[in-house]
Design a protein around this motif. Sequence first.
Motif, PDB file in Angstrom:
ATOM      1  N   TYR A   1       0.878  -1.174   0.000  1.00 56.92           N
ATOM      2  CA  TYR A   1       0.000   0.000   0.000  1.00 56.92           C
ATOM      3  C   TYR A   1       0.913   1.220   0.000  1.00 56.92           C
ATOM      4  O   TYR A   1       1.766   1.363   0.886  1.00 56.92           O
ATOM      5  N   VAL A   2       0.770   2.103  -1.000  1.00 56.49           N
ATOM      6  CA  VAL A   2       1.718   3.211  -1.142  1.00 56.49           C
ATOM      7  C   VAL A   2       1.002   4.551  -1.263  1.00 56.49           C
ATOM      8  O   VAL A   2       0.008   4.689  -1.981  1.00 56.49           O
ATOM      9  N   VAL A   3       1.540   5.526  -0.533  1.00 56.77           N
ATOM     10  CA  VAL A   3       1.061   6.913  -0.572  1.00 56.77           C
ATOM     11  C   VAL A   3       2.254   7.808  -0.899  1.00 56.77           C
ATOM     12  O   VAL A   3       3.365   7.574  -0.414  1.00 56.77           O
ATOM     13  N   GLY A   4       2.017   8.824  -1.720  1.00 55.75           N
ATOM     14  CA  GLY A   4       3.075   9.758  -2.069  1.00 55.75           C
ATOM     15  C   GLY A   4       2.703  11.187  -1.749  1.00 55.75           C
ATOM     16  O   GLY A   4       1.516  11.535  -1.699  1.00 55.75           O
ATOM     17  N   SER A   5       3.713  12.012  -1.530  1.00 60.09           N
ATOM     18  CA  SER A   5       3.489  13.450  -1.379  1.00 60.09           C
ATOM     19  C   SER A   5       4.134  14.168  -2.559  1.00 60.09           C
ATOM     20  O   SER A   5       5.164  13.746  -3.084  1.00 60.09           O
ATOM     21  N   ALA A   6       3.487  15.259  -2.984  1.00 65.56           N
ATOM     22  CA  ALA A   6       3.988  16.066  -4.093  1.00 65.56           C
ATOM     23  C   ALA A   6       3.522  17.501  -3.861  1.00 65.56           C
ATOM     24  O   ALA A   6       2.823  17.783  -2.895  1.00 65.56           O
ATOM     25  N   GLY A   7       3.907  18.424  -4.765  1.00 62.86           N
ATOM     26  CA  GLY A   7       3.719  19.836  -4.493  1.00 62.86           C
ATOM     27  C   GLY A   7       2.645  20.556  -5.285  1.00 62.86           C
ATOM     28  O   GLY A   7       2.617  21.785  -5.312  1.00 62.86           O
ATOM     29  N   SER A   8       1.755  19.817  -5.953  1.00 63.68           N
ATOM     30  CA  SER A   8       0.658  20.469  -6.668  1.00 63.68           C
ATOM     31  C   SER A   8      -0.476  19.465  -6.867  1.00 63.68           C
ATOM     32  O   SER A   8      -0.275  18.245  -6.786  1.00 63.68           O
ATOM     33  N   LYS A   9      -1.673  19.986  -7.163  1.00 68.75           N
ATOM     34  CA  LYS A   9      -2.828  19.120  -7.429  1.00 68.75           C
ATOM     35  C   LYS A   9      -2.577  18.240  -8.649  1.00 68.75           C
ATOM     36  O   LYS A   9      -2.914  17.049  -8.655  1.00 68.75           O
ATOM     37  N   ASP A  10      -1.981  18.831  -9.688  1.00 71.01           N
ATOM     38  CA  ASP A  10      -1.711  18.062 -10.906  1.00 71.01           C
ATOM     39  C   ASP A  10      -0.781  16.881 -10.622  1.00 71.01           C
ATOM     40  O   ASP A  10      -0.966  15.784 -11.158  1.00 71.01           O
ATOM     41  N   LYS A  11       0.217  17.120  -9.775  1.00 69.83           N
ATOM     42  CA  LYS A  11       1.155  16.043  -9.448  1.00 69.83           C
ATOM     43  C   LYS A  11       0.482  14.966  -8.609  1.00 69.83           C
ATOM     44  O   LYS A  11       0.739  13.771  -8.793  1.00 69.83           O
ATOM     45  N   VAL A  12      -0.377  15.378  -7.697  1.00 74.59           N
ATOM     46  CA  VAL A  12      -1.127  14.417  -6.891  1.00 74.59           C
ATOM     47  C   VAL A  12      -2.013  13.561  -7.791  1.00 74.59           C
ATOM     48  O   VAL A  12      -2.080  12.333  -7.639  1.00 74.59           O
ATOM     49  N   ASP A  13      -2.700  14.190  -8.740  1.00 76.55           N
ATOM     50  CA  ASP A  13      -3.531  13.446  -9.689  1.00 76.55           C
ATOM     51  C   ASP A  13      -2.693  12.458 -10.501  1.00 76.55           C
ATOM     52  O   ASP A  13      -3.119  11.328 -10.766  1.00 76.55           O
ATOM     53  N   LEU A  14      -1.493  12.895 -10.895  1.00 73.93           N
ATOM     54  CA  LEU A  14      -0.589  12.034 -11.657  1.00 73.93           C
ATOM     55  C   LEU A  14      -0.220  10.797 -10.846  1.00 73.93           C
ATOM     56  O   LEU A  14      -0.227   9.663 -11.369  1.00 73.93           O
ATOM     57  N   LEU A  15       0.080  10.984  -9.578  1.00 69.81           N
ATOM     58  CA  LEU A  15       0.460   9.856  -8.724  1.00 69.81           C
ATOM     59  C   LEU A  15      -0.664   8.828  -8.642  1.00 69.81           C
ATOM     60  O   LEU A  15      -0.423   7.621  -8.744  1.00 69.81           O
ATOM     61  N   LYS A  16      -1.876   9.304  -8.473  1.00 71.06           N
ATOM     62  CA  LYS A  16      -2.997   8.383  -8.288  1.00 71.06           C
ATOM     63  C   LYS A  16      -3.490   7.784  -9.604  1.00 71.06           C
ATOM     64  O   LYS A  16      -3.825   6.597  -9.661  1.00 71.06           O
TER      65      LYS A  16
END
Length: 346
Positions: A183-198
Motif C-alpha cells: 500500500y503506497v502513498v506519495g506526497s507532491a507539491g501540486s494538485k496536478d502532481k497528486v492526480d498524476l500519482l494516483k
Amino acid sequence: MGEELTISNKQVILNNYVKSSVKESDMSLKTSTIEQKIPDGCDGAVLVKNLYLSCDPYMLGRMKKIEGHYVDSFTPGAPIAGYGVSKIIDSSHPDFKKGDIVWGLTGWEEYSLIKDPSKLFKAQNTDVPLSYYIGILGMPGLTAYVGFYELCSPKKGETVFVSAASGAVGQLVGQFAKLAGCYVVGSAGSKDKVDLLKNKFGFNDAFNYKEEQDYNAALKRYFPDGIDIYFENVGGKMLDAVLLNMKMHGRIAVCGMISQYGLEHPEPVHNLFTLITKRIFMQGFIVGDHYHLYPKFFEMILPHIKEGKVTYVEDIAEGIENAPAALVGLFSGRNVGKQVVDVTRE
C-alpha cells in the motif's frame, strides 16, 4: 571541399561557486569550438554528440565548494557535467565505436571529448526512447531499485510512503511498491502532481504537502497504523513527521533531502530517538556504489516497460540554451516528472 575540422560547441558554464540556492545567473551559455576527430596521442578516449542531458538535484552540491563531498565540485569557468545520453562520433577506445549510443557522465555541451569513458555504458536496447537512459533505465531507475528493493526489502501488504513522489526516482518507487503488493502513498507539491500519482502511477493515495499545515496529522490520516517503509527524498520537517509515524522495525532509505540543498543552515531533525525506540533501520546510499546491480535491474525493468506495467513521465526542455532554467526549476518543483534537456531537438 573537405569536411570541416572544427565545429561550434555550445556549453553551459558555471560562473562562480554557489553559496545556497542556485539561480540561472550562476550559469552562462558560451560557444566554443571542438575538433571533430580525437586529437593525436589521446588514446582510450571517445568524442560524443550529446543527445539528452539529465537535470538532477545532486548537481547543486557540485556547484558549491564543499570539502570532503562524495563527488568533486565543478570548476568555475568550465562546463558543468552530469548524466547524459550521447552518440559516439569518434573513438580511440577498443570498447566503443562510431555510432554507438552510450549513457553516463558527460559535459553540459553539444559535444564532449571524454578522455576516460569508464563511466559510460552502452545502451543495451534502442527500442525505447533514448532519454530513458537518463531516467527509468539510468541512474534514477537504479536509485529507485536499490533503495526500495535492496535496502528496504519490501513484503506484500506493507505500507510505503514516498516523498517527492512525482520526481525522477519517486514515481518509480511508488510503482515498484505496487508491484510488490504494498500500500503506497506519495506526497507532491501540486494538485496536478497528486492526480498524476494516483491516476498515472497507481499510488493508492497521495497528498499535496503545500496544503498540509501539520505533516504529522497528515501522515496519521493516510497511515493510521503506521509506515513500514519510507523512501526519503526531501528531509527537514517531513522526515521529522515520518519518524513519529514509523512502525516498529520500519525501514528508511535516505536517497536525498531536496528541501535542504538550498539552505545555508539546514533544518534540525528532532525525532531521531525514535530510531532506537522503534528499532528503525535508516540508511543513506549513493547509487554509484551499486552499479554492479545494473544488469539485474535492467533484466527486471525492461519487460515491465514493454508490458506497460511500469510507466515513466518526463518533462523535456528543448535546447541546451534552456538547460540552466530547467535545472533551477527542480528546486521549486517546476518540473512534472523526470527533467530532461533535449540537446539536439532531432
